[in-house]
Scaffold this motif. Sequence first.
Motif, PDB file in Angstrom:
ATOM      1  N   PHE A   1       0.857  -1.177   0.000  1.00 36.89           N
ATOM      2  CA  PHE A   1       0.000   0.000   0.000  1.00 36.89           C
ATOM      3  C   PHE A   1       0.896   1.231   0.000  1.00 36.89           C
ATOM      4  O   PHE A   1       1.793   1.355   0.837  1.00 36.89           O
ATOM      5  CB  PHE A   1      -0.932   0.020   1.218  1.00 36.89           C
ATOM      6  N   SER A   2       0.664   2.124  -0.954  1.00 38.83           N
ATOM      7  CA  SER A   2       1.452   3.355  -1.011  1.00 38.83           C
ATOM      8  C   SER A   2       1.039   4.300   0.113  1.00 38.83           C
ATOM      9  O   SER A   2       0.095   4.038   0.857  1.00 38.83           O
ATOM     10  CB  SER A   2       1.251   4.036  -2.370  1.00 38.83           C
ATOM     11  N   GLY A   3       1.756   5.408   0.208  1.00 37.67           N
ATOM     12  CA  GLY A   3       1.434   6.396   1.238  1.00 37.67           C
ATOM     13  C   GLY A   3       0.061   7.008   1.056  1.00 37.67           C
ATOM     14  O   GLY A   3      -0.547   7.498   2.019  1.00 37.67           O
ATOM     15  N   THR A   4      -0.458   6.970  -0.183  1.00 40.71           N
ATOM     16  CA  THR A   4      -1.791   7.500  -0.459  1.00 40.71           C
ATOM     17  C   THR A   4      -2.876   6.433  -0.357  1.00 40.71           C
ATOM     18  O   THR A   4      -4.036   6.709  -0.635  1.00 40.71           O
ATOM     19  CB  THR A   4      -1.829   8.123  -1.861  1.00 40.71           C
ATOM     20  N   GLY A   5      -2.469   5.201   0.003  1.00 39.10           N
ATOM     21  CA  GLY A   5      -3.440   4.124   0.155  1.00 39.10           C
ATOM     22  C   GLY A   5      -3.696   3.315  -1.100  1.00 39.10           C
ATOM     23  O   GLY A   5      -4.585   2.461  -1.104  1.00 39.10           O
ATOM     24  N   ARG A   6      -2.918   3.553  -2.147  1.00 36.64           N
ATOM     25  CA  ARG A   6      -3.113   2.804  -3.391  1.00 36.64           C
ATOM     26  C   ARG A   6      -2.513   1.407  -3.242  1.00 36.64           C
ATOM     27  O   ARG A   6      -1.435   1.241  -2.700  1.00 36.64           O
ATOM     28  CB  ARG A   6      -2.466   3.530  -4.561  1.00 36.64           C
ATOM     29  N   LEU A   7      -3.248   0.422  -3.749  1.00 37.29           N
ATOM     30  CA  LEU A   7      -2.858  -0.974  -3.592  1.00 37.29           C
ATOM     31  C   LEU A   7      -2.039  -1.449  -4.790  1.00 37.29           C
ATOM     32  O   LEU A   7      -2.395  -1.216  -5.940  1.00 37.29           O
ATOM     33  CB  LEU A   7      -4.098  -1.857  -3.435  1.00 37.29           C
ATOM     34  N   TYR A   8      -0.928  -2.130  -4.481  1.00 39.68           N
ATOM     35  CA  TYR A   8      -0.131  -2.818  -5.492  1.00 39.68           C
ATOM     36  C   TYR A   8       0.078  -4.255  -4.998  1.00 39.68           C
ATOM     37  O   TYR A   8       0.346  -4.463  -3.807  1.00 39.68           O
ATOM     38  CB  TYR A   8       1.228  -2.150  -5.689  1.00 39.68           C
ATOM     39  N   GLU A   9      -0.050  -5.208  -5.873  1.00 45.65           N
ATOM     40  CA  GLU A   9       0.059  -6.592  -5.433  1.00 45.65           C
ATOM     41  C   GLU A   9       0.628  -7.467  -6.539  1.00 45.65           C
ATOM     42  O   GLU A   9       0.598  -7.111  -7.718  1.00 45.65           O
ATOM     43  CB  GLU A   9      -1.310  -7.130  -5.009  1.00 45.65           C
ATOM     44  N   PHE A  10       1.154  -8.595  -6.101  1.00 44.90           N
ATOM     45  CA  PHE A  10       1.621  -9.631  -7.021  1.00 44.90           C
ATOM     46  C   PHE A  10       1.368 -10.979  -6.374  1.00 44.90           C
ATOM     47  O   PHE A  10       1.586 -11.158  -5.175  1.00 44.90           O
ATOM     48  CB  PHE A  10       3.116  -9.498  -7.324  1.00 44.90           C
TER      49      PHE A  10
ATOM     50  N   VAL B   1      -3.218 -17.896  -2.124  1.00 42.30           N
ATOM     51  CA  VAL B   1      -2.026 -17.792  -1.278  1.00 42.30           C
ATOM     52  C   VAL B   1      -2.400 -17.320   0.127  1.00 42.30           C
ATOM     53  O   VAL B   1      -1.889 -17.842   1.127  1.00 42.30           O
ATOM     54  CB  VAL B   1      -1.007 -16.839  -1.923  1.00 42.30           C
ATOM     55  N   LEU B   2      -3.307 -16.346   0.215  1.00 41.58           N
ATOM     56  CA  LEU B   2      -3.710 -15.838   1.531  1.00 41.58           C
ATOM     57  C   LEU B   2      -4.478 -16.902   2.315  1.00 41.58           C
ATOM     58  O   LEU B   2      -4.323 -17.016   3.537  1.00 41.58           O
ATOM     59  CB  LEU B   2      -4.553 -14.583   1.366  1.00 41.58           C
ATOM     60  N   ALA B   3      -5.322 -17.658   1.611  1.00 40.81           N
ATOM     61  CA  ALA B   3      -6.051 -18.732   2.302  1.00 40.81           C
ATOM     62  C   ALA B   3      -5.078 -19.777   2.841  1.00 40.81           C
ATOM     63  O   ALA B   3      -5.238 -20.281   3.957  1.00 40.81           O
ATOM     64  CB  ALA B   3      -7.049 -19.373   1.344  1.00 40.81           C
ATOM     65  N   LYS B   4      -4.074 -20.076   2.045  1.00 37.57           N
ATOM     66  CA  LYS B   4      -3.059 -21.027   2.489  1.00 37.57           C
ATOM     67  C   LYS B   4      -2.272 -20.469   3.667  1.00 37.57           C
ATOM     68  O   LYS B   4      -1.933 -21.191   4.611  1.00 37.57           O
ATOM     69  CB  LYS B   4      -2.121 -21.345   1.327  1.00 37.57           C
ATOM     70  N   TYR B   5      -1.998 -19.181   3.625  1.00 42.07           N
ATOM     71  CA  TYR B   5      -1.262 -18.539   4.722  1.00 42.07           C
ATOM     72  C   TYR B   5      -2.080 -18.533   6.015  1.00 42.07           C
ATOM     73  O   TYR B   5      -1.542 -18.774   7.100  1.00 42.07           O
ATOM     74  CB  TYR B   5      -0.906 -17.109   4.309  1.00 42.07           C
ATOM     75  N   ASN B   6      -3.369 -18.251   5.867  1.00 44.48           N
ATOM     76  CA  ASN B   6      -4.213 -18.193   7.066  1.00 44.48           C
ATOM     77  C   ASN B   6      -4.393 -19.558   7.719  1.00 44.48           C
ATOM     78  O   ASN B   6      -4.729 -19.639   8.906  1.00 44.48           O
ATOM     79  CB  ASN B   6      -5.588 -17.615   6.717  1.00 44.48           C
ATOM     80  N   LYS B   7      -4.188 -20.618   6.967  1.00 45.79           N
ATOM     81  CA  LYS B   7      -4.323 -21.961   7.524  1.00 45.79           C
ATOM     82  C   LYS B   7      -3.101 -22.376   8.341  1.00 45.79           C
ATOM     83  O   LYS B   7      -3.152 -23.344   9.101  1.00 45.79           O
ATOM     84  CB  LYS B   7      -4.556 -22.976   6.404  1.00 45.79           C
TER      85      LYS B   7
ATOM     86  N   LEU C   1       0.489  -8.309  12.538  1.00 44.32           N
ATOM     87  CA  LEU C   1       0.681  -8.362  11.086  1.00 44.32           C
ATOM     88  C   LEU C   1      -0.309  -9.314  10.427  1.00 44.32           C
ATOM     89  O   LEU C   1      -0.831  -9.044   9.342  1.00 44.32           O
ATOM     90  CB  LEU C   1       2.111  -8.790  10.761  1.00 44.32           C
ATOM     91  N   ARG C   2      -0.567 -10.437  11.088  1.00 44.72           N
ATOM     92  CA  ARG C   2      -1.554 -11.371  10.541  1.00 44.72           C
ATOM     93  C   ARG C   2      -2.934 -10.729  10.494  1.00 44.72           C
ATOM     94  O   ARG C   2      -3.668 -10.885   9.515  1.00 44.72           O
ATOM     95  CB  ARG C   2      -1.591 -12.643  11.395  1.00 44.72           C
ATOM     96  N   ALA C   3      -3.292 -10.019  11.563  1.00 43.52           N
ATOM     97  CA  ALA C   3      -4.600  -9.360  11.595  1.00 43.52           C
ATOM     98  C   ALA C   3      -4.694  -8.272  10.528  1.00 43.52           C
ATOM     99  O   ALA C   3      -5.725  -8.130   9.847  1.00 43.52           O
ATOM    100  CB  ALA C   3      -4.841  -8.755  12.984  1.00 43.52           C
TER     101      ALA C   3
ATOM    102  N   MET D   1      -6.572  -6.440   5.172  1.00 44.44           N
ATOM    103  CA  MET D   1      -6.275  -6.039   3.796  1.00 44.44           C
ATOM    104  C   MET D   1      -6.937  -6.980   2.798  1.00 44.44           C
ATOM    105  O   MET D   1      -7.460  -6.544   1.772  1.00 44.44           O
ATOM    106  CB  MET D   1      -4.756  -6.009   3.578  1.00 44.44           C
ATOM    107  N   HIS D   2      -6.877  -8.263   3.104  1.00 46.20           N
ATOM    108  CA  HIS D   2      -7.502  -9.236   2.209  1.00 46.20           C
ATOM    109  C   HIS D   2      -9.015  -9.015   2.146  1.00 46.20           C
ATOM    110  O   HIS D   2      -9.620  -9.071   1.071  1.00 46.20           O
ATOM    111  CB  HIS D   2      -7.194 -10.646   2.710  1.00 46.20           C
ATOM    112  N   LYS D   3      -9.599  -8.729   3.309  1.00 45.02           N
ATOM    113  CA  LYS D   3     -11.041  -8.477   3.339  1.00 45.02           C
ATOM    114  C   LYS D   3     -11.381  -7.210   2.555  1.00 45.02           C
ATOM    115  O   LYS D   3     -12.365  -7.167   1.798  1.00 45.02           O
ATOM    116  CB  LYS D   3     -11.507  -8.345   4.796  1.00 45.02           C
ATOM    117  N   LEU D   4     -10.551  -6.165   2.726  1.00 40.14           N
ATOM    118  CA  LEU D   4     -10.773  -4.921   1.991  1.00 40.14           C
ATOM    119  C   LEU D   4     -10.640  -5.143   0.493  1.00 40.14           C
ATOM    120  O   LEU D   4     -11.447  -4.626  -0.299  1.00 40.14           O
ATOM    121  CB  LEU D   4      -9.772  -3.862   2.459  1.00 40.14           C
ATOM    122  N   HIS D   5      -9.656  -5.935   0.106  1.00 41.68           N
ATOM    123  CA  HIS D   5      -9.459  -6.231  -1.317  1.00 41.68           C
ATOM    124  C   HIS D   5     -10.665  -6.969  -1.888  1.00 41.68           C
ATOM    125  O   HIS D   5     -11.130  -6.666  -3.002  1.00 41.68           O
ATOM    126  CB  HIS D   5      -8.188  -7.063  -1.485  1.00 41.68           C
ATOM    127  N   CYS D   6     -11.176  -7.927  -1.141  1.00 45.53           N
ATOM    128  CA  CYS D   6     -12.351  -8.670  -1.609  1.00 45.53           C
ATOM    129  C   CYS D   6     -13.554  -7.749  -1.749  1.00 45.53           C
ATOM    130  O   CYS D   6     -14.325  -7.855  -2.722  1.00 45.53           O
ATOM    131  CB  CYS D   6     -12.662  -9.807  -0.643  1.00 45.53           C
TER     132      CYS D   6
END
Length: 222
Positions: free
Chosen positions: A48-57, A65-71, A107-109, A114-119
Amino acid sequence: MGRGKIEIKKIENINSRQVTFSKRRAGLLKKAKELSILCDAEVAVIVFSGTGRLYEFASSSMERVLAKYNKVPTTAESPAKVEIIAAEHDLQPQVLKHDLQPEVNALRAELANMHKLHCRMMGKDLEGLNFKELQHLEHQLTEGILTVKDTKEQVLFEQLEKSRLQEEKIKLENQVLREQIEELRGSSRPYLPEKKNFLASLSAMCDCRSKREGNSDKSNVP
């Protein structure tokens, strides 16, 4: 001569900060992609940039990947990793793990939020939101759409302007080529049509004069 060591601290100049962010973000995402390809690893990066813009890969799917991480259990921290970090900080692994646990949980929370916001920005997982929250989300999406439209129009305008300049350049080049062709044609013809007509007329006048003089000579013979 090597580059000097850069002091890691916040860049106060806004323009320099934005340039550094763009370069390092691109480098980070490039390295993440290379890591996933070279090592056949599942990699996900969220910035997330300083202005709140999302960048992801994500090497496969961010949700996957996030579901696997949360498990992964919170206590399943790699012992080898803990020992390496502890050795770098001259700490006992148990102490380090205990001290880092609150930060890891935070960090996990944050990652889950972030994942919820993205969805939600994708129009998913909207259950449980009240009217004001949905209205706020709609306002954010509307602003995002307007920004995308403005950027798209700007890109289209720049492409049209570029095409116009290229067209003018081609016209100018064609005009120069035409002039060069005309010059070559002129140099390959020693006499122009006007000069040819003038010479033909001059030759005819000479012939007529010769004939007249011949006739006059005949008439003077006894």
